[in-house]
Motif scaffolding. Sequence first.
Motif, PDB file in Angstrom:
ATOM      1  N   VAL A   1       0.868  -1.280   0.008  1.00 12.71           N
ATOM      2  CA  VAL A   1      -0.247  -0.034  -0.017  1.00 12.71           C
ATOM      3  C   VAL A   1       0.752   1.291   0.102  1.00 12.71           C
ATOM      4  O   VAL A   1       0.597   2.253  -0.696  1.00 12.71           O
TER       5      VAL A   1
ATOM      6  N   PHE B   1       2.581   1.632  -3.538  1.00 10.54           N
ATOM      7  CA  PHE B   1       1.623   2.019  -4.352  1.00 10.54           C
ATOM      8  C   PHE B   1       1.217   3.642  -4.042  1.00 10.54           C
ATOM      9  O   PHE B   1       1.253   4.271  -5.223  1.00 10.54           O
ATOM     10  N   ALA B   2       1.428   4.272  -2.825  1.00 10.71           N
ATOM     11  CA  ALA B   2       0.919   5.536  -2.609  1.00 10.71           C
ATOM     12  C   ALA B   2       2.099   6.333  -3.206  1.00 10.71           C
ATOM     13  O   ALA B   2       1.918   7.490  -3.801  1.00 10.71           O
ATOM     14  N   PHE B   3       3.294   5.842  -3.127  1.00  8.56           N
ATOM     15  CA  PHE B   3       4.485   6.547  -3.620  1.00  8.56           C
ATOM     16  C   PHE B   3       4.446   6.638  -5.164  1.00  8.56           C
ATOM     17  O   PHE B   3       4.959   7.549  -5.676  1.00  8.56           O
TER      18      PHE B   3
ATOM     19  N   ILE C   1       1.925   6.969  -6.994  1.00  9.59           N
ATOM     20  CA  ILE C   1       1.115   8.179  -7.327  1.00  9.59           C
ATOM     21  C   ILE C   1       1.611   9.552  -7.043  1.00  9.59           C
ATOM     22  O   ILE C   1       1.639  10.221  -7.815  1.00  9.59           O
ATOM     23  N   VAL C   2       2.391   9.543  -5.813  1.00  8.29           N
ATOM     24  CA  VAL C   2       2.837  10.721  -5.480  1.00  8.29           C
ATOM     25  C   VAL C   2       3.992  11.303  -6.081  1.00  8.29           C
ATOM     26  O   VAL C   2       4.342  12.356  -6.419  1.00  8.29           O
TER      27      VAL C   2
ATOM     28  N   MET D   1       1.614  10.426   4.584  1.00 11.97           N
ATOM     29  CA  MET D   1       1.048  10.692   3.594  1.00 11.97           C
ATOM     30  C   MET D   1       0.399   9.451   2.746  1.00 11.97           C
ATOM     31  O   MET D   1      -0.895   9.766   2.238  1.00 11.97           O
ATOM     32  N   PRO D   2       0.772   8.095   2.972  1.00 12.56           N
ATOM     33  CA  PRO D   2      -0.107   6.921   2.163  1.00 12.56           C
ATOM     34  C   PRO D   2      -1.427   6.938   2.699  1.00 12.56           C
ATOM     35  O   PRO D   2      -2.613   6.894   1.986  1.00 12.56           O
TER      36      PRO D   2
ATOM     37  N   ILE E   1      -3.749  10.014   1.234  1.00 17.23           N
ATOM     38  CA  ILE E   1      -4.121  10.421  -0.210  1.00 17.23           C
ATOM     39  C   ILE E   1      -4.684   9.002  -0.739  1.00 17.23           C
ATOM     40  O   ILE E   1      -5.494   9.255  -1.521  1.00 17.23           O
ATOM     41  N   LEU E   2      -4.439   7.801  -0.244  1.00 23.58           N
ATOM     42  CA  LEU E   2      -5.303   6.709  -0.584  1.00 23.58           C
ATOM     43  C   LEU E   2      -6.702   6.625  -0.747  1.00 23.58           C
ATOM     44  O   LEU E   2      -7.220   6.301  -1.975  1.00 23.58           O
TER      45      LEU E   2
ATOM     46  N   LEU F   1      -5.468   7.429 -12.203  1.00 23.62           N
ATOM     47  CA  LEU F   1      -5.239   7.920 -10.821  1.00 23.62           C
ATOM     48  C   LEU F   1      -4.290   8.782 -10.546  1.00 23.62           C
ATOM     49  O   LEU F   1      -3.211   8.920 -11.015  1.00 23.62           O
TER      50      LEU F   1
ATOM     51  N   MET G   1      -1.816  -8.466  -5.309  1.00 23.08           N
ATOM     52  CA  MET G   1      -1.455  -7.043  -5.437  1.00 23.08           C
ATOM     53  C   MET G   1      -0.287  -6.691  -6.001  1.00 23.08           C
ATOM     54  O   MET G   1       0.015  -5.782  -6.633  1.00 23.08           O
TER      55      MET G   1
ATOM     56  N   LEU H   1       0.672  -4.735  -9.209  1.00 21.10           N
ATOM     57  CA  LEU H   1       1.426  -3.660  -9.246  1.00 21.10           C
ATOM     58  C   LEU H   1       2.848  -3.738 -10.122  1.00 21.10           C
ATOM     59  O   LEU H   1       3.243  -2.699 -10.660  1.00 21.10           O
TER      60      LEU H   1
ATOM     61  N   ILE I   1      -6.373  -1.360  -7.506  1.00 21.87           N
ATOM     62  CA  ILE I   1      -5.354  -1.521  -6.359  1.00 21.87           C
ATOM     63  C   ILE I   1      -5.689  -0.189  -5.677  1.00 21.87           C
ATOM     64  O   ILE I   1      -5.460  -0.475  -4.305  1.00 21.87           O
TER      65      ILE I   1
ATOM     66  N   SER J   1      -6.233  -0.689  -1.778  1.00 21.59           N
ATOM     67  CA  SER J   1      -5.270  -0.082  -0.773  1.00 21.59           C
ATOM     68  C   SER J   1      -5.862   1.059   0.180  1.00 21.59           C
ATOM     69  O   SER J   1      -5.626   1.044   1.254  1.00 21.59           O
TER      70      SER J   1
END
Lengths: 277, 269
Positions: free
Chosen positions: A110, A113-115, A117-118, B30-31, B34-35, B46, B229, B233, B241, B245
């Motif tokens: 997770v 994945f966030a990275f 996007i950012v 951050m994660p 934003i998710l 996305l 996942m 990915l 995903i 997430s």
Amino acid sequence: MNHALDTRHAALLLAPLTLLMLLFFLMPALSIVWTSVHGGQLDLAAYRELLTSALFRRVLATTFEISIEATALTLVIGYAIAMHLARLTPSARAVMMIFVMLPFWTSILVKSFAFTIVLGDAGLVNRAISWLFGTETPIPMLFNRVGVVLGMLNFLLPFMVLPVLGNLLAQDRTLQRAAETMGAGPVRIFLRITLPLSLPGVLSGVLMCLSLSVGSYITPALLGGRTDMMMANLVDFYTRQTLDWPAASAIAMVLLLITALIVVLLTRVRGGNVEVL
Amino acid sequence: MHNSLPDRMTRFWRATGGLIAWSGYLFLLMPTLILVPVSLGGSQQLSFPPEQLSLALYEQFFTDPSWWGAALQSAKIATLSTMLTMLIAVPAAYALVRGDFPGRRFLNLFTLSPILVPVVVLGLGFYLNFNLFGIGGSDLSLVIAHTILIAPFVVVSVSAGLRQIDPALETVATIMGAGRATIFFRVVLPQIRDSLVVGALLAFLISFDEVVASYFVSGPSTMTLPVKMYSALRWEISPVIAAVSAMLTILSLVFSVALIHLQKKSRGH
């Protein structure tokens, strides 16, 4: 009066876990050793090939580079966070600790994945940079070293903050106040009192972060480029892509040895206590 | 006048440190931040912040059996592994804390050692070994692998709980004529209830999120959510995903708040 369990009862209580671990932890470890020497023939060919393999040497160097870079960055930011936490009241600290511990509870997938996007070319960070500085070309931060180090930083921070914070909280505040009264500036107090006293915590955090980062697998695979392959990825490559199990096992042995050395140092620093958090 | 320069410097350094610390907090959060918004952005592109609001990705997740099936598989494996781990690790922790026998320190280190081994090494070991036992690619191999990985965490949290309770109570119960089993179930376990819950939650979450060892151990029919996942990915970056997430992030948030609450409670008395 004796509170201790007698040996027979203790053995009975320990037997199921120990048996399972002998079969499915020790045996697998031994089969790696066995496979690395070509099925017990004591053939060291797999290790000799590693020594001459340019790929292995490059991956070994990359593993050390990334681990040291990520740990160094984690130390700077983790120390600042620990100092900030140490100055808070206990109840405010408990709330902020949730922020620090959250990455520990969040799946590494997770976070990665966030990275993606950012940190992408059109991601939040690049848009912020171009807005702030008026630049046009995005800075590449994904699928390269920057991505891996930032991903590892996020994963490692709790393991640095906790030991350093523990150390800072245990420090005698009167020492700093005495130094202040004697006219020492904040930099001097930090360099001569706070930092030296916190060195055991720092060392413990640094070793923990190093031992965790040398074995990284997901972060380099998802956020790194081709040249950021680390040892764990190479183990996977030889196991699944080329089906060269002796090579995969020999690399796993090298990785295990490096980790074991770091862990031995860590237990020295922590006085025999190997608990992670 | 005399104090103003050091004061200003103190303030400057505190502000610098505070700035780094707050960037650190933001970076850590951050994660989580934003998710959820990203997952509500629909299936086109996305991005953060999202351009439109829709539940399309969640709909995709719940209508695609390969996704929710993997989530169910993970829940099943995590439940079974947690149960097996509690069954064998809690008695072991009790023996390690209360026992007084030769090799206790060594056994303690041995039970904790899976934490210290890189997971990829364990994964390779399982991969080479489980085929020998004829359980490669089965649910059983996943449950065993996860149990090895999570047992140390349960041993640590249960041992911590046991060290905080007074062993004299157990002695008193012995004098009153209670047997070892009665003492364990009626005297010891109720006192360490919070530690047991912490250990079980921790074990469940680690098992549910475990990817590296599972990637080596699972087969096409036993694929867990993290393994699915991970391949998604790596090879396709499917927008679903984002929804997965976001749900996992909320799960982690709930778990960490619950755990911090429980740990505070168990340290309280």
